[in-house]
Design an enzyme around this catalytic site. Structure first.
Site, PDB file in Angstrom:
ATOM      1  N   ASP A  10       1.049  -1.197  -0.194  1.00 35.57           N
ATOM      2  CA  ASP A  10       0.014  -0.069  -0.136  1.00 35.57           C
ATOM      3  C   ASP A  10       0.946   1.294   0.072  1.00 35.57           C
ATOM      4  O   ASP A  10       2.238   0.926   0.425  1.00 35.57           O
ATOM      5  CB  ASP A  10      -0.720  -0.113   1.141  1.00 35.57           C
ATOM      6  CG  ASP A  10      -1.740   1.324   1.452  1.00 35.57           C
ATOM      7  OD1 ASP A  10      -2.197   1.719   0.493  1.00 35.57           O
ATOM      8  OD2 ASP A  10      -1.255   1.763   2.662  1.00 35.57           O
ATOM      9  N   ASP A  12      -0.236   5.022   0.662  1.00 36.35           N
ATOM     10  CA  ASP A  12      -0.589   6.146   1.859  1.00 36.35           C
ATOM     11  C   ASP A  12      -0.620   5.618   3.309  1.00 36.35           C
ATOM     12  O   ASP A  12      -1.543   4.746   3.336  1.00 36.35           O
ATOM     13  CB  ASP A  12      -1.712   6.948   1.423  1.00 36.35           C
ATOM     14  CG  ASP A  12      -1.691   7.817   0.044  1.00 36.35           C
ATOM     15  OD1 ASP A  12      -0.700   8.342   0.093  1.00 36.35           O
ATOM     16  OD2 ASP A  12      -2.617   7.432  -0.570  1.00 36.35           O
TER      17      ASP A  12
HETATM   18  C1  XBP Z   1      -5.225   6.254   0.451  1.00 37.50           C
HETATM   19  C2  XBP Z   1      -6.378   6.783   0.009  1.00 37.50           C
HETATM   20  C3  XBP Z   1      -6.253   8.039  -0.938  1.00 37.50           C
HETATM   21  C4  XBP Z   1      -5.716   9.091  -0.218  1.00 37.50           C
HETATM   22  C5  XBP Z   1      -5.836  10.429  -1.338  1.00 37.50           C
HETATM   23  O1  XBP Z   1      -5.373   4.698   0.288  1.00 37.50           O
HETATM   24  O2  XBP Z   1      -7.559   6.633   0.453  1.00 37.50           O
HETATM   25  O3  XBP Z   1      -7.734   8.369  -1.258  1.00 37.50           O
HETATM   26  O4  XBP Z   1      -6.013   9.418   0.680  1.00 37.50           O
HETATM   27  O5  XBP Z   1      -5.602  10.212  -2.515  1.00 37.50           O
HETATM   28  P1  XBP Z   1      -4.372   3.851   0.147  1.00 37.50           P
HETATM   29  P2  XBP Z   1      -6.478  10.612  -3.803  1.00 37.50           P
HETATM   30  O6  XBP Z   1      -3.665   3.896   1.812  1.00 37.50           O
HETATM   31  O7  XBP Z   1      -5.150   2.629   0.025  1.00 37.50           O
HETATM   32  O8  XBP Z   1      -3.059   4.043  -0.792  1.00 37.50           O
HETATM   33  O9  XBP Z   1      -6.761  11.821  -3.552  1.00 37.50           O
HETATM   34  O10 XBP Z   1      -5.322  10.517  -4.926  1.00 37.50           O
HETATM   35  O11 XBP Z   1      -7.548   9.657  -3.962  1.00 37.50           O
HETATM   36 MG    MG Z   2      -2.921   3.243   3.523  1.00 37.17          MG
END
Ligand code: XBP
Ligand code: MG
Length: 259
Positions: A10, A12
Site C-alpha cells: 500500500d 498512503d
Molecule cells: C489512500 C486513500 C487515498 C488518499 C488520497 O488509500 O484513500 O484516497 O487519501 O488520494 P491507500 P487521492 O492507503 O490505499 O493508498 O486523492 O488521489 O484519492
Molecule cells: Mg493506506
C-alpha cells in the site's frame, strides 16, 4: 522454508505517512484556490478517512459534514476539478520533499530487490501521486522497482473492496498465497484479505493505531531500523526489531502451515 514470491505495498500510510501532512493539506489548498472556506482539520480528516479515494471523500464530506453547501448542477465535474487541483498541489508538495518514507521501507525494498523478490503497489491513491512520492524519496528510476502499480480508478471499487489486490495479482500471474501485503489501515487489510491474501503485515500510524486488524499476520508500529526497533501491537515483532527477509520468510512459512 518457502519465501514469498512478491511483496505488495500500500502507499498512503504504509510507504510514507502522507495523509495528515500531505493529502489533507493538498485538499485544503485546492479548496482555498476554488474560493471555498472548507477546512479539513486533523481531527475531521481522521473521520473522512473512513472513505477511501479523494473524489469519494469530498462527496462523503458534503453528504455528512456540509449538508448546507449549495451544490453546483454538475456536482461530479465540480468534484473532479477540485480533485485535479488537489493532485497538482500534492505533487508539488512531494516534489519539494514534504514527506519522507517511513522507517525501514527503503531498506526492505532494497533487500527484496537484491533477493529477486518481486515488488508491486496496490493503492487507492491517484497514480501520479505514487510517481511523485517515489520520485522524491528513492533513487532515479525507482518506479521501475515495482513490476506492477495498481492505483486509483484502474478498478471500479476502491479499498476495502478486494479489486485492486486482485488486479495486481492477476497482472503478476500470482496466487494470493504466494505473496505478502503491507498495509496501514483496516480498509487495506480487508481489501487484501478479501482478495485471498492471508499474509498481511500492518504498520500503524496515528490515524489507524486503534483500528481492528483481525486478519493481519502481525501489527507493528513500523518496519524498524537499527537504533529504532519495531515493536508489535499484535503478533510477534522481529527479535532484533528489524523487519527483514528472514523475519518475513519465517512469518510467511508459519502462516502457510496454519492455513
Ligand atoms: C489512500 C486513500 C487515498 C488518499 C488520497 O488509500 O484513500 O484516497 O487519501 O488520494 P491507500 P487521492 O492507503 O490505499 O493508498 O486523492 O488521489 O484519492
Ligand atoms: Mg493506506
Amino acid at each position: 522454508m518457502r519465501r514469498p514470491q512478491a511483496l505488495i505495498f500500500d502507499v498512503d500510510g504504509t510507504l510514507a505517512d502522507t495523509e495528515r501532512d500531505g493529502h489533507r493539506v493538498a485538499f485544503n489548498r485546492a479548496f482555498r484556490d476554488a474560493g471555498l472556506d472548507w477546512d479539513w482539520t486533523v481531527d475531521l480528516y481522521g473521520r473522512l478517512l473512513s472513505v477511501t479515494g479523494g473524489k469519494e471523500r469530498i462527496l462523503y464530506f458534503l453528504d455528512e459534514f456540509n449538508r448546507s453547501f449549495k451544490r453546483p448542477a454538475d456536482l461530479t465535474g465540480f468534484i473532479a476539478d477540485l480533485h485535479r487541483s488537489k493532485t497538482k498541489h500534492y505533487m508539488s508538495m512531494m516534489a519539494e520533499g514534504a514527506i519522507p518514507l517511513r522507517p525501514g521501507v527503503r531498506r526492505l525494498l532494497e533487500a527484496a530487490r537484491a533477493a529477486d523478490i518481486r515488488l508491486a503497489i496496490a493503492t487507492t491513491t491517484t497514480p501520479e501521486n505514487v510517481t511523485a512520492l517515489i520520485g522524491s524519496t528513492l533513487p532515479e528510476g525507482a518506479m521501475g522497482w515495482f513490476e506492477v502499480v495498481g492505483a486509483g480508478d484502474i478498478v471500479g471499487r476502491k479499498k476495502p473492496a478486494p479489486d485492486i489486490y486482485s488486479w495486481v495479482l492477476q497482472q503478476m500471474k500470482l496466487e494470493p498465497r504466494q505473496v505478502m501485503a503491507f498495509e496501514d489501515s483496516a480498509h487495506g487489510v480487508v481489501s487484501a484479505h478479501q482478495a485471498g491474501i492471508s499474509q498481511i503485515v500492518v504498520t500503524v500510524n496515528d490515524y489507524t493505531r486503534s483500528q481492528d486488524f483481525g486478519d493481519a499476520a502481525v501489527v507493528l508500529d513500523h518496519l524498524g531500523e537499527s537504533g529504532s526497533p519495531a515493536t508489535a501491537l499484535a503478533g510477534k515483532a522481529p527479535d532484533d526489531g528489524v523487519v527483514d527477509l528472514p523475519y518475513l520468510t519465517a512469518l510467511f512459512d508459519s502462516e502457510r502451515i496454519n492455513v
